[in-house]
Structures are given as C-alpha cells and as structure tokens.
Design a protein around this motif. Structure first.
Motif, PDB file in Angstrom:
ATOM      1  N   HIS A  59      10.332 -13.220   4.595  1.00 37.81           N
ATOM      2  CA  HIS A  59      11.653 -13.852   4.466  1.00 37.81           C
ATOM      3  C   HIS A  59      11.805 -15.127   5.300  1.00 37.81           C
ATOM      4  O   HIS A  59      12.904 -15.632   5.487  1.00 37.81           O
ATOM      5  CB  HIS A  59      12.790 -12.858   4.787  1.00 37.81           C
ATOM      6  CG  HIS A  59      12.775 -11.623   3.936  1.00 37.81           C
ATOM      7  ND1 HIS A  59      12.687 -11.667   2.558  1.00 37.81           N
ATOM      8  CD2 HIS A  59      12.807 -10.302   4.260  1.00 37.81           C
ATOM      9  CE1 HIS A  59      12.676 -10.425   2.078  1.00 37.81           C
ATOM     10  NE2 HIS A  59      12.727  -9.583   3.077  1.00 37.81           N
ATOM     11  N   THR A 102       5.661 -22.567  -6.923  1.00 34.68           N
ATOM     12  CA  THR A 102       7.087 -22.864  -7.120  1.00 34.68           C
ATOM     13  C   THR A 102       7.595 -23.869  -6.087  1.00 34.68           C
ATOM     14  O   THR A 102       7.109 -23.896  -4.953  1.00 34.68           O
ATOM     15  CB  THR A 102       7.975 -21.591  -7.012  1.00 34.68           C
ATOM     16  OG1 THR A 102       8.181 -21.279  -5.625  1.00 34.68           O
ATOM     17  CG2 THR A 102       7.369 -20.409  -7.734  1.00 34.68           C
ATOM     18  N   SER A 128       4.442 -17.433  -5.195  1.00 31.54           N
ATOM     19  CA  SER A 128       5.191 -18.482  -4.488  1.00 31.54           C
ATOM     20  C   SER A 128       4.455 -19.826  -4.449  1.00 31.54           C
ATOM     21  O   SER A 128       5.077 -20.886  -4.412  1.00 31.54           O
ATOM     22  CB  SER A 128       5.474 -18.003  -3.056  1.00 31.54           C
ATOM     23  OG  SER A 128       6.110 -18.985  -2.311  1.00 31.54           O
ATOM     24  N   THR A 167      -3.408 -15.172  -1.624  1.00 31.83           N
ATOM     25  CA  THR A 167      -4.147 -13.902  -1.574  1.00 31.83           C
ATOM     26  C   THR A 167      -3.330 -12.692  -2.028  1.00 31.83           C
ATOM     27  O   THR A 167      -3.756 -11.556  -1.836  1.00 31.83           O
ATOM     28  CB  THR A 167      -4.709 -13.639  -0.158  1.00 31.83           C
ATOM     29  OG1 THR A 167      -3.606 -13.430   0.736  1.00 31.83           O
ATOM     30  CG2 THR A 167      -5.564 -14.778   0.342  1.00 31.83           C
ATOM     31  N   SER A 183       4.690 -14.683   2.301  1.00 27.44           N
ATOM     32  CA  SER A 183       5.230 -14.894   3.649  1.00 27.44           C
ATOM     33  C   SER A 183       4.581 -16.108   4.305  1.00 27.44           C
ATOM     34  O   SER A 183       5.261 -16.968   4.882  1.00 27.44           O
ATOM     35  CB  SER A 183       4.987 -13.655   4.517  1.00 27.44           C
ATOM     36  OG  SER A 183       5.658 -12.558   3.964  1.00 27.44           O
ATOM     37  N   GLY A 227      -9.779  -7.130  -0.456  1.00 32.58           N
ATOM     38  CA  GLY A 227      -9.263  -6.249   0.599  1.00 32.58           C
ATOM     39  C   GLY A 227      -7.746  -6.120   0.581  1.00 32.58           C
ATOM     40  O   GLY A 227      -7.172  -5.491   1.476  1.00 32.58           O
ATOM     41  N   LYS A 280       5.723 -23.895   3.343  1.00 37.82           N
ATOM     42  CA  LYS A 280       6.770 -24.639   2.639  1.00 37.82           C
ATOM     43  C   LYS A 280       7.874 -25.063   3.616  1.00 37.82           C
ATOM     44  O   LYS A 280       8.412 -26.170   3.513  1.00 37.82           O
ATOM     45  CB  LYS A 280       7.384 -23.765   1.546  1.00 37.82           C
ATOM     46  CG  LYS A 280       6.492 -23.518   0.346  1.00 37.82           C
ATOM     47  CD  LYS A 280       7.192 -22.545  -0.607  1.00 37.82           C
ATOM     48  CE  LYS A 280       6.536 -22.511  -1.977  1.00 37.82           C
ATOM     49  NZ  LYS A 280       7.226 -21.599  -2.909  1.00 37.82           N
ATOM     50  N   GLN A 288      -3.669 -11.030   8.822  1.00 39.02           N
ATOM     51  CA  GLN A 288      -4.789 -11.799   8.257  1.00 39.02           C
ATOM     52  C   GLN A 288      -5.381 -12.790   9.268  1.00 39.02           C
ATOM     53  O   GLN A 288      -6.100 -13.725   8.887  1.00 39.02           O
ATOM     54  CB  GLN A 288      -4.344 -12.517   6.979  1.00 39.02           C
ATOM     55  CG  GLN A 288      -4.185 -11.561   5.807  1.00 39.02           C
ATOM     56  CD  GLN A 288      -3.675 -12.256   4.559  1.00 39.02           C
ATOM     57  OE1 GLN A 288      -2.512 -12.587   4.463  1.00 39.02           O
ATOM     58  NE2 GLN A 288      -4.555 -12.477   3.603  1.00 39.02           N
ATOM     59  N   LYS A 305      19.978 -14.901   3.807  1.00 44.75           N
ATOM     60  CA  LYS A 305      18.847 -15.566   3.158  1.00 44.75           C
ATOM     61  C   LYS A 305      19.388 -16.654   2.236  1.00 44.75           C
ATOM     62  O   LYS A 305      20.258 -16.400   1.405  1.00 44.75           O
ATOM     63  CB  LYS A 305      18.031 -14.540   2.366  1.00 44.75           C
ATOM     64  CG  LYS A 305      16.743 -15.123   1.803  1.00 44.75           C
ATOM     65  CD  LYS A 305      15.764 -14.040   1.364  1.00 44.75           C
ATOM     66  CE  LYS A 305      14.479 -14.662   0.827  1.00 44.75           C
ATOM     67  NZ  LYS A 305      13.462 -13.677   0.471  1.00 44.75           N
ATOM     68  N   GLY A 360      -0.141 -14.448   1.432  1.00 44.48           N
ATOM     69  CA  GLY A 360       0.807 -14.227   0.357  1.00 44.48           C
ATOM     70  C   GLY A 360       2.081 -15.030   0.575  1.00 44.48           C
ATOM     71  O   GLY A 360       2.091 -16.027   1.301  1.00 44.48           O
TER      72      GLY A 360
HETATM   73  P1  NAD Z   1       3.227 -10.991   2.132  1.00 45.63           P
HETATM   74  O1  NAD Z   1       2.814 -12.391   2.108  1.00 45.63           O
HETATM   75  O2  NAD Z   1       4.337 -10.597   3.073  1.00 45.63           O
HETATM   76  O3  NAD Z   1       1.946 -10.084   2.406  1.00 45.63           O
HETATM   77  C1  NAD Z   1       2.097  -8.695   2.635  1.00 45.63           C
HETATM   78  C2  NAD Z   1       1.038  -8.225   3.638  1.00 45.63           C
HETATM   79  O4  NAD Z   1      -0.235  -8.238   3.006  1.00 45.63           O
HETATM   80  C3  NAD Z   1       0.916  -9.122   4.863  1.00 45.63           C
HETATM   81  O5  NAD Z   1       0.691  -8.342   6.007  1.00 45.63           O
HETATM   82  C4  NAD Z   1      -0.310  -9.953   4.530  1.00 45.63           C
HETATM   83  O6  NAD Z   1      -0.957 -10.442   5.676  1.00 45.63           O
HETATM   84  C5  NAD Z   1      -1.166  -8.949   3.797  1.00 45.63           C
HETATM   85  N1  NAD Z   1      -2.126  -9.577   2.894  1.00 45.63           N
HETATM   86  C6  NAD Z   1      -1.879 -10.585   2.019  1.00 45.63           C
HETATM   87  N2  NAD Z   1      -2.984 -10.881   1.337  1.00 45.63           N
HETATM   88  C7  NAD Z   1      -3.959 -10.057   1.780  1.00 45.63           C
HETATM   89  C8  NAD Z   1      -5.324  -9.874   1.438  1.00 45.63           C
HETATM   90  N3  NAD Z   1      -5.887 -10.559   0.438  1.00 45.63           N
HETATM   91  N4  NAD Z   1      -6.038  -8.938   2.099  1.00 45.63           N
HETATM   92  C9  NAD Z   1      -5.458  -8.175   3.043  1.00 45.63           C
HETATM   93  N5  NAD Z   1      -4.156  -8.293   3.406  1.00 45.63           N
HETATM   94  C10 NAD Z   1      -3.407  -9.217   2.777  1.00 45.63           C
HETATM   95  O7  NAD Z   1       3.651 -10.450   0.686  1.00 45.63           O
HETATM   96  P2  NAD Z   1       4.097 -11.195  -0.648  1.00 45.63           P
HETATM   97  O8  NAD Z   1       4.689 -10.142  -1.472  1.00 45.63           O
HETATM   98  O9  NAD Z   1       3.015 -12.038  -1.172  1.00 45.63           O
HETATM   99  O10 NAD Z   1       5.227 -12.216  -0.176  1.00 45.63           O
HETATM  100  C11 NAD Z   1       6.557 -11.829   0.111  1.00 45.63           C
HETATM  101  C12 NAD Z   1       7.341 -13.053   0.581  1.00 45.63           C
HETATM  102  O11 NAD Z   1       7.164 -14.101  -0.355  1.00 45.63           O
HETATM  103  C13 NAD Z   1       8.835 -12.826   0.691  1.00 45.63           C
HETATM  104  O12 NAD Z   1       9.320 -13.421   1.875  1.00 45.63           O
HETATM  105  C14 NAD Z   1       9.383 -13.537  -0.528  1.00 45.63           C
HETATM  106  O13 NAD Z   1      10.705 -13.982  -0.346  1.00 45.63           O
HETATM  107  C15 NAD Z   1       8.414 -14.660  -0.729  1.00 45.63           C
HETATM  108  N6  NAD Z   1       8.288 -15.134  -2.123  1.00 45.63           N
HETATM  109  C16 NAD Z   1       8.712 -16.390  -2.386  1.00 45.63           C
HETATM  110  C17 NAD Z   1       8.609 -16.907  -3.666  1.00 45.63           C
HETATM  111  C18 NAD Z   1       9.059 -18.309  -3.927  1.00 45.63           C
HETATM  112  O14 NAD Z   1       8.834 -18.842  -5.007  1.00 45.63           O
HETATM  113  N7  NAD Z   1       9.691 -18.955  -2.995  1.00 45.63           N
HETATM  114  C19 NAD Z   1       8.045 -16.135  -4.698  1.00 45.63           C
HETATM  115  C20 NAD Z   1       7.611 -14.848  -4.399  1.00 45.63           C
HETATM  116  C21 NAD Z   1       7.730 -14.352  -3.097  1.00 45.63           C
END
Ligand code: NAD
Length: 332
Positions: free
Chosen positions: A49, A106, A103, A98, A77, A139, A83, A24, A117, A75
């Motif tokens: 992670h 929270t 997350s 996005t 990550s 997207g 955080k 992104q 982890k 997202g």
């Molecule tokens: P991510 O943040 O890893 O995103 C996945 C991929 O999608 C990345 O390459 C990102 O750049 C891409 N992407 C994201 N939004 C986009 C958009 N709008 N358009 C195009 N590409 C986009 O995925 P995730 O599932 O959101 O997050 C996973 C991580 O979040 C894990 O590490 C997990 O442990 C953590 N998480 C934490 C909590 C919490 O409360 N602490 C809750 C849920 C997830």
C-alpha cells in the motif's frame, strides 16, 4: 540479467537505486552485485500500500546514493515504491516484475497516509522498462501466485465491462483470463515448472495492460476500501471479492461478460468461485481478519462518492455482497 544492465544504460542511467521488500533482499543483493557500479545503493523496505513515510525514507536513500534511476525487483509493493519515487523526482524506472499483480504496466500509483489510500494517475508514473524473467518467479510461494493471479484476473473481468473499453482491451482481457486460467492450476501442482510461470507472466501483462488502459468499477473500489481502511492484504482481498463482484454485475453486463462466463462456465460468479476454490485461494473475508462488526462501515464507504458501475451501487445490495464474501459463500 544482462538485459537489466542494458535497460539501465538505455535510460541514460549510471547509478541505480535497487528496490525490494525485506523478503526479497537477498535476491536484490544478488542482482545488485551482478550490476557492479551500476548499482549505487539498495533500499529493501518496500511494503504493501506504499506508505508515504517509507517513500520519504527511500527518497533520502536515493539522494544519499546520488542515484539517477530506480530498479524495482518484486511485485506491486516494490513497484509502487519505484512509482512513488518517480512521481516525486521523475526518476526513470526499470522494473523486474516477480508477481502477477500487473502494476508494472499501469500509470497508476496508490499511496497511503494516515490510514487513507489515495490513487494518482500520470504518464510519469508508468515505468519506462519492464523485464519479465520467469526464472525469478519459480520461488514465488504458491499462495501468493494464486492470489496475485486472481488479482490480475480481476483487472480483466472489470475491463470487459468498462465504459471506455474497446475491442483491443476486451481481446486482451479474454486472452489474459485464458492464460491465467490455464497457468494457475499448473503452478499449484508444479510451482517450479517454467512453462506455466511464463504463461502466467504473459497473462499478467495482458491483464495489467487492461487495468492501465480502461476504467475500473465496483470490484476495485471495494478492494481499495477493504485494503485502505481495514488493512486487509491486497491480493487476497481481490481473490475473495472477485466471484462476488462478478456475480453482482453478471446480469447488468451479461453481453460484455459472456466471453468470461464461457471460459469459467455457468454463472460467472459461481464459475470464478469454483475456480478459486480449486486452486486453494482464500474464499472468505473473515479468514483475512475482517471483523463482522466492520461490514456495515465497509458497505457505507464503498457506496460513498458514486462512481460508474454496470449495475447501480445500492448500499443494501453491497452490504449483502460483503456478507457473502465474509462468510465465503458461493455466489449464484
Ligand atoms: P507484493 O509485492 O506485496 O509481494 C508479496 C510478497 O511476495 C512480498 O513479501 C514479496 O517480497 C514476495 N515476492 C514477490 N515476488 C516474489 C518472488 N518471485 N519470489 C519470492 N517472493 C516474492 O504483492 P503484489 O500482490 O504483487 O502487490 C500488492 C501491491 O501492489 C499493493 O500495494 C497494491 O495496491 C499494488 N498494486 C498496484 C497496482 C497499480 O496498478 N498501481 C496494480 C496491482 C497491485
């Protein structure tokens, strides 16, 4: 994105470090350019992670830019990296969410170091401001939309039977499930349609809020183990495990899960499996790269450190659950 400049100023910020994943980066650069001098620097190496070595590099970038707040665009990550920075230096966090993982609402941070982890909770971890802009999610690839949507739904399903649930958290969980059940098939059919994108962010906010408010159980513990110790992709692991963890707890938590069973029809595990299959979600751990030889160790790890779950955690039953999830079998 005018709201973003307002949000930074509202936090007393003058120099934001903008965070993103490499994927992104272009979007983050575009947003940074629109912020002018409010954007003091960009760090685009956020990764899944939240590895501590990446956080240390981001902290160096924060200090080098003389930043006074972070803006996470992405997202879980990227939000996790914001955080992790705030956990160390109390930086105000503004999040432009996005994906649907939830997350952003929270006070929970998961970090990895040396293949382990660990999770910390604390008020300083909760982002101060969250912005949802469905335009930025048009997207989001369909497969990530689907798996992160199911990740959010898992927060709601576990929230329904949480020991410390309350009528409001249960109401939010059911509404979150309803919204995502409606939105995800429409996103699969028409990814650039703004209405279902907006509905999915609403559902994700509800489910994420439930995750932040009440305790989680077997499902999150299993996914934490599979992600942290076997390096499986976070959201896809949640997507595969959800029907199986719901089936494991279906009888023991029948009353609490009834609204979800009503939504998905029949047995909750089977209903969730059919829903996941209908939107093209991954269904088998073996398709995510999990090796059959690792299932025993995964069951061992998941049954360690006893924790509360509606149905007792029995090693043999967990091993059977993992076998079904590995094969992609439909739970009954
Ligand atoms: P991510 O943040 O890893 O995103 C996945 C991929 O999608 C990345 O390459 C990102 O750049 C891409 N992407 C994201 N939004 C986009 C958009 N709008 N358009 C195009 N590409 C986009 O995925 P995730 O599932 O959101 O997050 C996973 C991580 O979040 C894990 O590490 C997990 O442990 C953590 N998480 C934490 C909590 C919490 O409360 N602490 C809750 C849920 C997830």
């Amino acid at each position: 994105m005018n709201r973003l400049a307002e949000a930074i100023a509202g936090q007393g910020g003058k120099r934001a470090l903008i965070l993103s994943t490499p994927h992104q980066k272009a979007e983050a650069e575009r947003i940074a350019a629109s912020l002018g001098p409010l954007a003091a620097g960009l760090f685009h190496d956020a990764t899944m992670h939240t590895p501590v070595d990446v956080t240390e590099r981001a902290m160096a970038a924060y200090n080098a830019a003389a930043a006074d707040c972070v803006v996470a665009i992405g997202g879980g990550s990227t939000i996790g990296l914001g955080k992790a920075i705030a956990y160390r230096n109390d930086a105000p966090q503004i999040v432009v969410a996005t994906t649907y993982a939830g997350s952003e609402v929270t006070p929970i941070l998961g970090q990895t170091e040396n293949g382990q982890k660990t999770t910390v909770r604390g008020p300083g971890i909760l982002p101060e401001v969250v912005i949802y802009d469905p335009e930025l999610t048009l997207g989001l690839p369909v497969n990530i939309s689907v798996s992160s949507g199911l990740n959010a739904m898992a927060h709601a399903v576990e929230g329904l039977y949480a020991q410390d649930r309350n009528p409001i958290s249960s109401m939010m969980a059911v509404e979150g499930l309803r919204a995502l059940k409606q939105a995800l098939p429409q996103i699969v059919n028409s990814p650039r349609d703004i209405e279902p994108r907006s509905e999915a962010l609403y559902g994700s906010w509800l489910c994420g809020t439930v995750l932040g408010a009440v305790g989680m159980a077997l499902h999150h513990k299993l996914c934490h183990t599979l992600g942290g110790s076997f390096d499986l992709s976070h959201a896809e692991t949640h997507a595969v495990i959800l029907p199986h963890s719901a089936a494991y707890n279906a009888e023991a938590a029948a009353d609490a899960l009834k609204p979800a069973a009503d939504l998905f029809g029949g047995s909750l595990g089977g209903g969730l499996y059919d829903f996941a299959a209908s939107i093209g979600a991954p269904l088998a751990l073996r398709d995510l790269g999990m090796k059959a030889a690792d299932l025993d160790r995964a069951a061992e790890l998941a049954a360690q450190n006893p924790y509360w779950n509606p149905r007792p955690i029995e090693r043999e039953a967990i091993r059977a659950l993992l076998q079904s999830a590995w094969e992609g079998a439909r739970p009954r």
